[in-house]
Design a protein around this motif. Structure first.
Motif, PDB file in Angstrom:
ATOM      1  N   ALA A 204       0.852  -1.189   0.000  1.00 18.19           N
ATOM      2  CA  ALA A 204       0.000   0.000   0.000  1.00 18.19           C
ATOM      3  C   ALA A 204       0.888   1.239   0.000  1.00 18.19           C
ATOM      4  CB  ALA A 204      -0.897  -0.008   1.213  1.00 18.19           C
ATOM      5  N   PHE A 205       0.464   2.214  -0.718  1.00 15.42           N
ATOM      6  CA  PHE A 205       1.253   3.434  -0.852  1.00 15.42           C
ATOM      7  C   PHE A 205       0.718   4.572   0.000  1.00 15.42           C
ATOM      8  CE2 PHE A 205       1.932   1.129  -4.837  1.00 15.42           C
ATOM      9  CZ  PHE A 205       3.314   1.039  -4.811  1.00 15.42           C
ATOM     10  N   GLY A 206      -0.279   4.303   0.822  1.00 14.47           N
ATOM     11  CA  GLY A 206      -0.843   5.356   1.649  1.00 14.47           C
ATOM     12  C   GLY A 206      -1.793   6.262   0.889  1.00 14.47           C
ATOM     13  N   ILE A 207      -2.385   5.728  -0.164  1.00 13.19           N
ATOM     14  CA  ILE A 207      -3.405   6.480  -0.902  1.00 13.19           C
ATOM     15  C   ILE A 207      -4.664   5.618  -0.966  1.00 13.19           C
ATOM     16  CG2 ILE A 207      -1.801   7.847  -2.293  1.00 13.19           C
ATOM     17  CD1 ILE A 207      -2.242   5.876  -4.581  1.00 13.19           C
ATOM     18  N   PRO A 208      -5.823   6.240  -1.043  1.00 11.81           N
ATOM     19  CA  PRO A 208      -7.045   5.432  -1.116  1.00 11.81           C
ATOM     20  C   PRO A 208      -7.116   4.670  -2.432  1.00 11.81           C
ATOM     21  CG  PRO A 208      -7.563   7.772  -1.355  1.00 11.81           C
ATOM     22  CD  PRO A 208      -6.094   7.667  -1.055  1.00 11.81           C
ATOM     23  N   ILE A 209      -7.842   3.591  -2.400  1.00 15.76           N
ATOM     24  CA  ILE A 209      -8.031   2.763  -3.580  1.00 15.76           C
ATOM     25  C   ILE A 209      -9.374   3.114  -4.195  1.00 15.76           C
ATOM     26  CG2 ILE A 209      -8.352   0.392  -4.384  1.00 15.76           C
ATOM     27  CD1 ILE A 209      -6.561  -0.355  -1.872  1.00 15.76           C
ATOM     28  N   ILE A 210      -9.376   3.420  -5.474  1.00 10.08           N
ATOM     29  CA  ILE A 210     -10.615   3.682  -6.205  1.00 10.08           C
ATOM     30  C   ILE A 210     -10.845   2.472  -7.101  1.00 10.08           C
ATOM     31  CG2 ILE A 210     -11.830   5.194  -7.804  1.00 10.08           C
ATOM     32  CD1 ILE A 210      -9.916   7.440  -6.904  1.00 10.08           C
ATOM     33  N   ALA A 211     -11.995   1.816  -6.932  1.00  8.85           N
ATOM     34  CA  ALA A 211     -12.260   0.577  -7.665  1.00  8.85           C
ATOM     35  C   ALA A 211     -13.697   0.537  -8.154  1.00  8.85           C
ATOM     36  CB  ALA A 211     -11.988  -0.617  -6.755  1.00  8.85           C
ATOM     37  N   SER A 212     -13.916  -0.311  -9.141  1.00  5.01           N
ATOM     38  CA  SER A 212     -15.273  -0.522  -9.644  1.00  5.01           C
ATOM     39  C   SER A 212     -16.135  -1.160  -8.560  1.00  5.01           C
ATOM     40  CB  SER A 212     -15.256  -1.465 -10.844  1.00  5.01           C
ATOM     41  OG  SER A 212     -14.578  -0.878 -11.918  1.00  5.01           O
ATOM     42  N   ASP A 213     -17.382  -0.813  -8.550  1.00  5.25           N
ATOM     43  CA  ASP A 213     -18.322  -1.357  -7.567  1.00  5.25           C
ATOM     44  C   ASP A 213     -18.805  -2.725  -8.043  1.00  5.25           C
ATOM     45  OD1 ASP A 213     -20.074  -1.783  -5.523  1.00  5.25           O
ATOM     46  OD2 ASP A 213     -21.429  -0.137  -6.019  1.00  5.25           O
TER      47      ASP A 213
ATOM     48  N   GLY B 252     -10.795   2.929   3.259  1.00  5.36           N
ATOM     49  CA  GLY B 252      -9.603   2.988   2.430  1.00  5.36           C
ATOM     50  C   GLY B 252      -9.902   2.671   0.974  1.00  5.36           C
ATOM     51  N   VAL B 253     -11.097   2.109   0.738  1.00  5.24           N
ATOM     52  CA  VAL B 253     -11.531   1.769  -0.624  1.00  5.24           C
ATOM     53  C   VAL B 253     -12.746   2.611  -0.980  1.00  5.24           C
ATOM     54  CG1 VAL B 253     -12.470  -0.048  -2.117  1.00  5.24           C
ATOM     55  CG2 VAL B 253     -10.689  -0.599  -0.460  1.00  5.24           C
ATOM     56  N   ILE B 254     -12.697   3.224  -2.142  1.00  8.62           N
ATOM     57  CA  ILE B 254     -13.818   4.002  -2.659  1.00  8.62           C
ATOM     58  C   ILE B 254     -14.347   3.260  -3.876  1.00  8.62           C
ATOM     59  CG2 ILE B 254     -14.539   6.193  -3.677  1.00  8.62           C
ATOM     60  CD1 ILE B 254     -12.039   7.410  -2.194  1.00  8.62           C
ATOM     61  N   LEU B 255     -15.598   2.839  -3.808  1.00  6.35           N
ATOM     62  CA  LEU B 255     -16.207   2.127  -4.926  1.00  6.35           C
ATOM     63  C   LEU B 255     -16.983   3.106  -5.795  1.00  6.35           C
ATOM     64  CD1 LEU B 255     -17.526  -1.035  -3.052  1.00  6.35           C
ATOM     65  CD2 LEU B 255     -15.397  -0.766  -4.337  1.00  6.35           C
ATOM     66  N   VAL B 256     -16.793   2.974  -7.111  1.00 11.86           N
ATOM     67  CA  VAL B 256     -17.532   3.821  -8.051  1.00 11.86           C
ATOM     68  C   VAL B 256     -18.237   2.932  -9.071  1.00 11.86           C
ATOM     69  CG1 VAL B 256     -16.026   5.831  -7.796  1.00 11.86           C
ATOM     70  CG2 VAL B 256     -15.525   4.164  -9.556  1.00 11.86           C
ATOM     71  N   ARG B 257     -19.356   3.421  -9.553  1.00 13.29           N
ATOM     72  CA  ARG B 257     -20.104   2.665 -10.552  1.00 13.29           C
ATOM     73  C   ARG B 257     -19.311   2.586 -11.849  1.00 13.29           C
ATOM     74  NH1 ARG B 257     -25.836   5.384 -10.809  1.00 13.29           N
ATOM     75  NH2 ARG B 257     -24.447   7.055 -11.399  1.00 13.29           N
TER      76      ARG B 257
ATOM     77  N   GLY C  26      -6.111   7.250   2.851  1.00  9.76           N
ATOM     78  CA  GLY C  26      -4.833   6.598   2.562  1.00  9.76           C
ATOM     79  C   GLY C  26      -4.263   5.889   3.770  1.00  9.76           C
ATOM     80  N   LYS C  27      -4.356   6.521   4.926  1.00  4.56           N
ATOM     81  CA  LYS C  27      -3.893   5.890   6.169  1.00  4.56           C
ATOM     82  C   LYS C  27      -4.686   4.630   6.466  1.00  4.56           C
ATOM     83  CE  LYS C  27      -2.462  10.170   8.388  1.00  4.56           C
ATOM     84  NZ  LYS C  27      -2.773  11.129   9.474  1.00  4.56           N
ATOM     85  N   ILE C  28      -6.004   4.716   6.270  1.00  4.94           N
ATOM     86  CA  ILE C  28      -6.861   3.560   6.509  1.00  4.94           C
ATOM     87  C   ILE C  28      -6.495   2.424   5.562  1.00  4.94           C
ATOM     88  CG2 ILE C  28      -9.252   2.730   6.340  1.00  4.94           C
ATOM     89  CD1 ILE C  28     -10.097   5.607   7.269  1.00  4.94           C
ATOM     90  N   ALA C  29      -6.292   2.744   4.285  1.00  3.77           N
ATOM     91  CA  ALA C  29      -5.916   1.726   3.295  1.00  3.77           C
ATOM     92  C   ALA C  29      -4.573   1.096   3.654  1.00  3.77           C
ATOM     93  CB  ALA C  29      -5.863   2.331   1.897  1.00  3.77           C
ATOM     94  N   PHE C  30      -3.607   1.923   4.022  1.00  2.33           N
ATOM     95  CA  PHE C  30      -2.279   1.423   4.370  1.00  2.33           C
ATOM     96  C   PHE C  30      -2.355   0.443   5.533  1.00  2.33           C
ATOM     97  CE2 PHE C  30       1.694   1.567   6.688  1.00  2.33           C
ATOM     98  CZ  PHE C  30       2.624   1.364   5.685  1.00  2.33           C
ATOM     99  N   GLU C  31      -3.058   0.821   6.587  1.00  2.20           N
ATOM    100  CA  GLU C  31      -3.165  -0.036   7.769  1.00  2.20           C
ATOM    101  C   GLU C  31      -3.925  -1.322   7.460  1.00  2.20           C
ATOM    102  OE1 GLU C  31      -1.649   0.078  10.721  1.00  2.20           O
ATOM    103  OE2 GLU C  31      -0.566   1.757   9.836  1.00  2.20           O
ATOM    104  N   ALA C  32      -4.958  -1.237   6.645  1.00  3.48           N
ATOM    105  CA  ALA C  32      -5.728  -2.436   6.291  1.00  3.48           C
ATOM    106  C   ALA C  32      -4.883  -3.403   5.482  1.00  3.48           C
ATOM    107  CB  ALA C  32      -6.987  -2.043   5.522  1.00  3.48           C
ATOM    108  N   VAL C  33      -4.102  -2.902   4.534  1.00  5.10           N
ATOM    109  CA  VAL C  33      -3.233  -3.770   3.743  1.00  5.10           C
ATOM    110  C   VAL C  33      -2.176  -4.388   4.652  1.00  5.10           C
ATOM    111  CG1 VAL C  33      -1.456  -3.808   1.943  1.00  5.10           C
ATOM    112  CG2 VAL C  33      -3.625  -2.633   1.539  1.00  5.10           C
TER     113      VAL C  33
END
Length: 82
Positions: free
Chosen positions: A1-10, A24-29, A53-60
């Protein structure tokens, strides 16, 4: 993880990742322009980017740590061979 949020398909696989990674994950249509719109929104909200980003980093670190997974594999194999 790079400390940035993840943007992914829903879609299901990323929904499952979001369950572990929370905000840490943002889902988009999967709709034209949805990713760009979310990226532009985040570019104007750097505090949110840092927090997510912090949340994503810690979760990974917690859920996807290769060393921890390898230790679990070693333990399982050792128990099978005993």
């Amino acid at each position: 993880a790079f400390g940035i949020p993840i943007i992914a398909s829903d879609v299901v696989p990323y929904r499952l990742a979001k369950e572990k990674m929370g905000d840490g994950v943002i889902l988009v249509r999967n709709k034209r322009g949805a990713f760009l719109k979310e990226i532009m929104r985040l570019m104007n909200n750097q505090d949110e980017v840092q927090e997510r980003g912090k949340i994503a980093f810690e979760a990974v670190r917690k859920h996807y740590n290769v060393n921890d997974i390898n230790q679990l594999r070693f333990k399982a194999f050792s128990e099978c061979l005993a």
